[in-house]
Design a protein around this motif. Structure first.
Motif, PDB file in Angstrom:
ATOM      1  N   TYR A 298      40.801 -43.467  82.607  1.00 50.73           N
ATOM      2  CA  TYR A 298      41.777 -42.734  81.791  1.00 50.73           C
ATOM      3  C   TYR A 298      41.335 -42.697  80.329  1.00 50.73           C
ATOM      4  O   TYR A 298      41.453 -41.655  79.659  1.00 50.73           O
TER       5      TYR A 298
ATOM      6  N   LYS B 171      45.826 -37.678  84.252  1.00 52.16           N
ATOM      7  CA  LYS B 171      47.050 -38.480  84.287  1.00 52.16           C
ATOM      8  C   LYS B 171      46.919 -39.717  85.181  1.00 52.16           C
ATOM      9  O   LYS B 171      47.903 -40.170  85.763  1.00 52.16           O
TER      10      LYS B 171
ATOM     11  N   TYR C  85      49.225 -43.361  85.125  1.00 47.45           N
ATOM     12  CA  TYR C  85      50.472 -43.641  85.838  1.00 47.45           C
ATOM     13  C   TYR C  85      50.200 -44.370  87.157  1.00 47.45           C
ATOM     14  O   TYR C  85      50.959 -45.254  87.557  1.00 47.45           O
TER      15      TYR C  85
ATOM     16  N   LYS D 236      44.235 -32.980  84.852  1.00 42.71           N
ATOM     17  CA  LYS D 236      45.074 -33.222  83.672  1.00 42.71           C
ATOM     18  C   LYS D 236      44.860 -34.613  83.079  1.00 42.71           C
ATOM     19  O   LYS D 236      45.399 -34.921  82.021  1.00 42.71           O
TER      20      LYS D 236
END
Length: 258
Positions: free
Chosen positions: A130, A240, A243, A238
Protein backbone atom coordinates in the motif's frame (compact mmCIF):
# COMPACT_ATOMS: atom_id res chain seq x y z
CA UNK A 1 -23.11 -31.38 6.46
CA UNK A 2 -26.13 -29.08 6.49
CA UNK A 3 -27.12 -26.75 3.66
CA UNK A 4 -26.15 -23.77 5.80
CA UNK A 5 -22.67 -25.16 6.43
CA UNK A 6 -22.23 -25.82 2.69
CA UNK A 7 -23.40 -22.27 1.92
CA UNK A 8 -21.08 -20.79 4.55
CA UNK A 9 -18.01 -22.74 3.41
CA UNK A 10 -18.78 -22.06 -0.27
CA UNK A 11 -19.07 -18.35 0.48
CA UNK A 12 -15.77 -18.41 2.37
CA UNK A 13 -14.02 -20.25 -0.47
CA UNK A 14 -15.37 -17.98 -3.20
CA UNK A 15 -14.68 -14.67 -1.47
CA UNK A 16 -11.36 -15.48 0.13
CA UNK A 17 -9.87 -17.23 -2.92
CA UNK A 18 -9.58 -13.83 -4.62
CA UNK A 19 -9.69 -11.29 -1.82
CA UNK A 20 -6.28 -10.98 -0.10
CA UNK A 21 -7.40 -12.56 3.17
CA UNK A 22 -6.40 -16.24 2.70
CA UNK A 23 -8.99 -18.84 1.69
CA UNK A 24 -7.13 -21.66 3.46
CA UNK A 25 -6.90 -19.66 6.67
CA UNK A 26 -10.56 -18.71 6.63
CA UNK A 27 -11.66 -22.25 5.86
CA UNK A 28 -9.67 -23.43 8.88
CA UNK A 29 -11.35 -20.74 11.00
CA UNK A 30 -14.76 -21.53 9.50
CA UNK A 31 -14.41 -25.27 10.19
CA UNK A 32 -13.32 -24.51 13.75
CA UNK A 33 -16.37 -22.29 14.30
CA UNK A 34 -18.82 -24.74 12.72
CA UNK A 35 -17.12 -27.86 14.03
CA UNK A 36 -17.17 -29.20 10.45
CA UNK A 37 -14.39 -31.21 8.80
CA UNK A 38 -14.27 -31.23 4.99
CA UNK A 39 -10.62 -32.22 4.52
CA UNK A 40 -11.48 -35.88 4.18
CA UNK A 41 -14.33 -35.26 1.73
CA UNK A 42 -12.44 -35.05 -1.53
CA UNK A 43 -15.51 -34.53 -3.69
CA UNK A 44 -16.71 -31.45 -1.78
CA UNK A 45 -13.22 -29.94 -1.74
CA UNK A 46 -12.78 -30.47 -5.48
CA UNK A 47 -16.23 -29.00 -6.15
CA UNK A 48 -15.37 -25.80 -4.29
CA UNK A 49 -12.08 -25.41 -6.14
CA UNK A 50 -13.76 -26.19 -9.47
CA UNK A 51 -16.29 -23.45 -8.76
CA UNK A 52 -13.58 -20.84 -8.17
CA UNK A 53 -11.67 -21.93 -11.28
CA UNK A 54 -14.86 -21.61 -13.34
CA UNK A 55 -15.56 -18.17 -11.86
CA UNK A 56 -12.05 -17.03 -12.88
CA UNK A 57 -12.55 -18.31 -16.42
CA UNK A 58 -15.90 -16.51 -16.67
CA UNK A 59 -14.45 -13.28 -15.26
CA UNK A 60 -11.54 -13.29 -17.74
CA UNK A 61 -13.09 -15.14 -20.70
CA UNK A 62 -12.18 -12.33 -23.12
CA UNK A 63 -8.57 -12.21 -21.96
CA UNK A 64 -8.25 -16.02 -21.97
CA UNK A 65 -9.78 -16.20 -25.46
CA UNK A 66 -7.28 -13.60 -26.68
CA UNK A 67 -4.40 -15.59 -25.20
CA UNK A 68 -5.45 -18.79 -26.95
CA UNK A 69 -6.00 -16.95 -30.23
CA UNK A 70 -2.46 -15.59 -30.03
CA UNK A 71 -1.05 -18.97 -29.03
CA UNK A 72 -2.48 -20.67 -32.11
CA UNK A 73 -0.91 -18.12 -34.39
CA UNK A 74 2.28 -20.08 -33.56
CA UNK A 75 4.59 -17.12 -33.13
CA UNK A 76 6.52 -15.44 -30.33
CA UNK A 77 3.85 -12.78 -29.99
CA UNK A 78 2.58 -10.89 -26.94
CA UNK A 79 0.01 -13.56 -26.06
CA UNK A 80 2.50 -16.43 -26.35
CA UNK A 81 4.97 -14.57 -24.14
CA UNK A 82 2.24 -13.98 -21.54
CA UNK A 83 1.43 -17.70 -21.45
CA UNK A 84 5.14 -18.48 -21.16
CA UNK A 85 5.35 -16.11 -18.18
CA UNK A 86 2.45 -17.94 -16.53
CA UNK A 87 4.31 -21.23 -17.03
CA UNK A 88 7.49 -19.73 -15.52
CA UNK A 89 5.51 -18.52 -12.50
CA UNK A 90 4.25 -22.08 -11.94
CA UNK A 91 7.71 -23.61 -11.57
CA UNK A 92 8.22 -22.86 -7.83
CA UNK A 93 4.77 -24.06 -6.74
CA UNK A 94 5.16 -27.09 -8.98
CA UNK A 95 8.40 -28.05 -7.24
CA UNK A 96 6.76 -27.63 -3.82
CA UNK A 97 3.70 -29.64 -4.90
CA UNK A 98 5.67 -32.55 -6.32
CA UNK A 99 8.48 -32.88 -3.79
CA UNK A 100 7.00 -31.48 -0.57
CA UNK A 101 3.31 -32.40 -0.79
CA UNK A 102 3.25 -34.42 2.44
CA UNK A 103 5.08 -31.72 4.38
CA UNK A 104 2.61 -29.12 3.11
CA UNK A 105 -0.40 -31.23 4.12
CA UNK A 106 0.97 -31.48 7.65
CA UNK A 107 0.66 -27.70 7.98
CA UNK A 108 -3.13 -27.92 7.90
CA UNK A 109 -5.34 -28.93 10.79
CA UNK A 110 -2.78 -28.04 13.47
CA UNK A 111 -4.81 -25.33 15.15
CA UNK A 112 -5.33 -21.63 14.55
CA UNK A 113 -2.09 -20.27 16.00
CA UNK A 114 -0.16 -20.74 12.72
CA UNK A 115 -3.14 -19.36 10.77
CA UNK A 116 -3.15 -16.26 12.95
CA UNK A 117 0.59 -15.67 12.52
CA UNK A 118 0.34 -16.02 8.74
CA UNK A 119 -2.64 -13.63 8.61
CA UNK A 120 -0.48 -11.07 10.43
CA UNK A 121 2.25 -11.63 7.83
CA UNK A 122 -0.35 -11.11 5.07
CA UNK A 123 -1.33 -7.84 6.75
CA UNK A 124 2.32 -6.73 6.77
CA UNK A 125 2.80 -7.51 3.07
CA UNK A 126 -0.39 -5.66 2.11
CA UNK A 127 0.68 -2.66 4.19
CA UNK A 128 4.10 -2.54 2.50
CA UNK A 129 2.44 -2.78 -0.91
CA UNK A 130 0.00 0.00 0.00
CA UNK A 131 2.78 2.44 0.90
CA UNK A 132 4.92 1.47 -2.11
CA UNK A 133 4.74 4.09 -4.85
CA UNK A 134 2.83 2.93 -7.91
CA UNK A 135 5.21 1.38 -10.43
CA UNK A 136 5.14 1.37 -14.20
CA UNK A 137 7.20 -1.74 -15.00
CA UNK A 138 6.04 -4.41 -17.42
CA UNK A 139 5.82 -8.01 -16.27
CA UNK A 140 9.15 -9.65 -17.13
CA UNK A 141 10.13 -13.32 -16.91
CA UNK A 142 12.32 -12.49 -13.90
CA UNK A 143 9.46 -10.74 -12.12
CA UNK A 144 6.98 -13.53 -12.85
CA UNK A 145 9.40 -16.09 -11.44
CA UNK A 146 9.77 -14.05 -8.23
CA UNK A 147 5.98 -13.77 -8.03
CA UNK A 148 5.85 -17.54 -8.52
CA UNK A 149 8.19 -17.99 -5.54
CA UNK A 150 5.84 -15.88 -3.43
CA UNK A 151 2.94 -18.08 -4.55
CA UNK A 152 4.86 -21.18 -3.43
CA UNK A 153 5.56 -19.60 -0.04
CA UNK A 154 1.84 -18.81 0.31
CA UNK A 155 1.06 -22.51 0.89
CA UNK A 156 0.95 -21.74 4.61
CA UNK A 157 -2.64 -21.59 5.87
CA UNK A 158 -3.40 -17.95 6.61
CA UNK A 159 -0.87 -16.52 4.15
CA UNK A 160 -3.05 -15.21 1.32
CA UNK A 161 -2.01 -16.43 -2.12
CA UNK A 162 -3.60 -13.52 -3.98
CA UNK A 163 -2.44 -11.03 -1.35
CA UNK A 164 1.14 -12.35 -1.41
CA UNK A 165 1.45 -12.48 -5.20
CA UNK A 166 -0.22 -9.09 -5.75
CA UNK A 167 1.86 -7.46 -3.00
CA UNK A 168 5.04 -8.98 -4.46
CA UNK A 169 4.20 -7.65 -7.91
CA UNK A 170 3.48 -4.17 -6.55
CA UNK A 171 6.69 -4.17 -4.49
CA UNK A 172 8.57 -5.10 -7.68
CA UNK A 173 7.09 -2.00 -9.30
CA UNK A 174 4.75 -3.75 -11.74
CA UNK A 175 1.69 -1.98 -13.12
CA UNK A 176 -1.37 -2.25 -10.90
CA UNK A 177 -3.71 -3.02 -13.80
CA UNK A 178 -1.53 -5.96 -14.85
CA UNK A 179 -0.58 -7.62 -11.59
CA UNK A 180 -4.08 -8.47 -10.31
CA UNK A 181 -5.09 -10.16 -13.57
CA UNK A 182 -1.82 -12.08 -13.74
CA UNK A 183 -2.21 -13.17 -10.12
CA UNK A 184 -5.60 -14.73 -10.85
CA UNK A 185 -4.66 -16.36 -14.16
CA UNK A 186 -1.38 -17.84 -12.87
CA UNK A 187 -3.22 -19.96 -10.29
CA UNK A 188 -5.62 -21.73 -12.66
CA UNK A 189 -3.33 -24.56 -13.72
CA UNK A 190 -1.81 -25.15 -10.24
CA UNK A 191 -5.31 -25.50 -8.75
CA UNK A 192 -6.37 -27.91 -11.50
CA UNK A 193 -3.10 -29.84 -11.14
CA UNK A 194 -3.45 -30.07 -7.37
CA UNK A 195 -6.98 -31.43 -7.64
CA UNK A 196 -5.92 -33.92 -10.31
CA UNK A 197 -3.15 -35.25 -8.06
CA UNK A 198 -5.61 -35.48 -5.16
CA UNK A 199 -8.05 -37.45 -7.30
CA UNK A 200 -5.56 -39.98 -8.61
CA UNK A 201 -4.02 -40.35 -5.15
CA UNK A 202 -7.23 -40.58 -3.13
CA UNK A 203 -10.69 -42.01 -3.13
CA UNK A 204 -13.20 -39.99 -5.11
CA UNK A 205 -16.07 -40.51 -2.74
CA UNK A 206 -18.70 -38.38 -1.08
CA UNK A 207 -18.47 -39.00 2.67
CA UNK A 208 -22.08 -38.37 3.63
CA UNK A 209 -22.65 -34.96 2.01
CA UNK A 210 -25.97 -34.86 0.19
CA UNK A 211 -26.56 -33.59 -3.34
CA UNK A 212 -28.29 -30.40 -2.18
CA UNK A 213 -25.41 -29.20 0.07
CA UNK A 214 -22.96 -30.06 -2.72
CA UNK A 215 -24.85 -27.90 -5.23
CA UNK A 216 -25.31 -25.10 -2.72
CA UNK A 217 -21.58 -25.06 -1.97
CA UNK A 218 -20.66 -25.07 -5.67
CA UNK A 219 -23.08 -22.32 -6.71
CA UNK A 220 -22.22 -20.16 -3.71
CA UNK A 221 -18.46 -20.49 -4.33
CA UNK A 222 -18.92 -19.71 -8.03
CA UNK A 223 -21.11 -16.61 -7.59
CA UNK A 224 -19.12 -15.17 -4.67
CA UNK A 225 -15.85 -15.97 -6.46
CA UNK A 226 -16.94 -14.17 -9.63
CA UNK A 227 -17.98 -11.08 -7.68
CA UNK A 228 -14.80 -11.10 -5.58
CA UNK A 229 -12.60 -11.49 -8.67
CA UNK A 230 -14.13 -8.46 -10.40
CA UNK A 231 -14.09 -6.47 -7.17
CA UNK A 232 -10.45 -7.26 -6.45
CA UNK A 233 -9.32 -5.94 -9.84
CA UNK A 234 -10.86 -2.55 -9.03
CA UNK A 235 -9.44 -2.56 -5.50
CA UNK A 236 -5.88 -3.12 -6.72
CA UNK A 237 -6.22 -0.45 -9.40
CA UNK A 238 -7.39 2.05 -6.79
CA UNK A 239 -4.68 1.00 -4.31
CA UNK A 240 -7.07 0.26 -1.43
CA UNK A 241 -5.22 -2.75 -0.03
CA UNK A 242 -4.76 -1.13 3.39
CA UNK A 243 -8.33 -2.03 4.39
CA UNK A 244 -7.59 -5.71 3.85
CA UNK A 245 -4.35 -5.32 5.78
CA UNK A 246 -6.35 -4.04 8.77
CA UNK A 247 -8.85 -6.88 8.39
CA UNK A 248 -6.12 -9.55 8.20
CA UNK A 249 -4.43 -8.09 11.28
CA UNK A 250 -7.69 -8.25 13.25
CA UNK A 251 -8.49 -11.76 11.97
CA UNK A 252 -4.95 -12.92 12.77
CA UNK A 253 -5.13 -11.63 16.32
CA UNK A 254 -8.56 -13.22 16.77
CA UNK A 255 -7.27 -16.59 15.50
CA UNK A 256 -4.30 -16.45 17.87
CA UNK A 257 -6.61 -15.52 20.75
CA UNK A 258 -8.95 -18.43 19.92
Amino acid sequence: MSSFEAFFLGLLQGLTEFLPVSSSGHLEIGKAILGTEIKDDLLFTVMLHAATVLSTICAFYKEIGKLFAGLFRFGWNEETQYIAKIIVSMIPVGIVGVFFKEEVEQLFGNGLFLVGCMLLLTALLLTLAYYKKSGNKELTFKNTFVIGISQAIAIFPGLSRSGTTIATGLLLGCKREQIAQFSFLMVLLPILGENFLDLIGGEFANNGIGTTPMLIGFVTAFVSGFIACKWMIKIVQKGKLIYFAIYCACAGLLAIFI
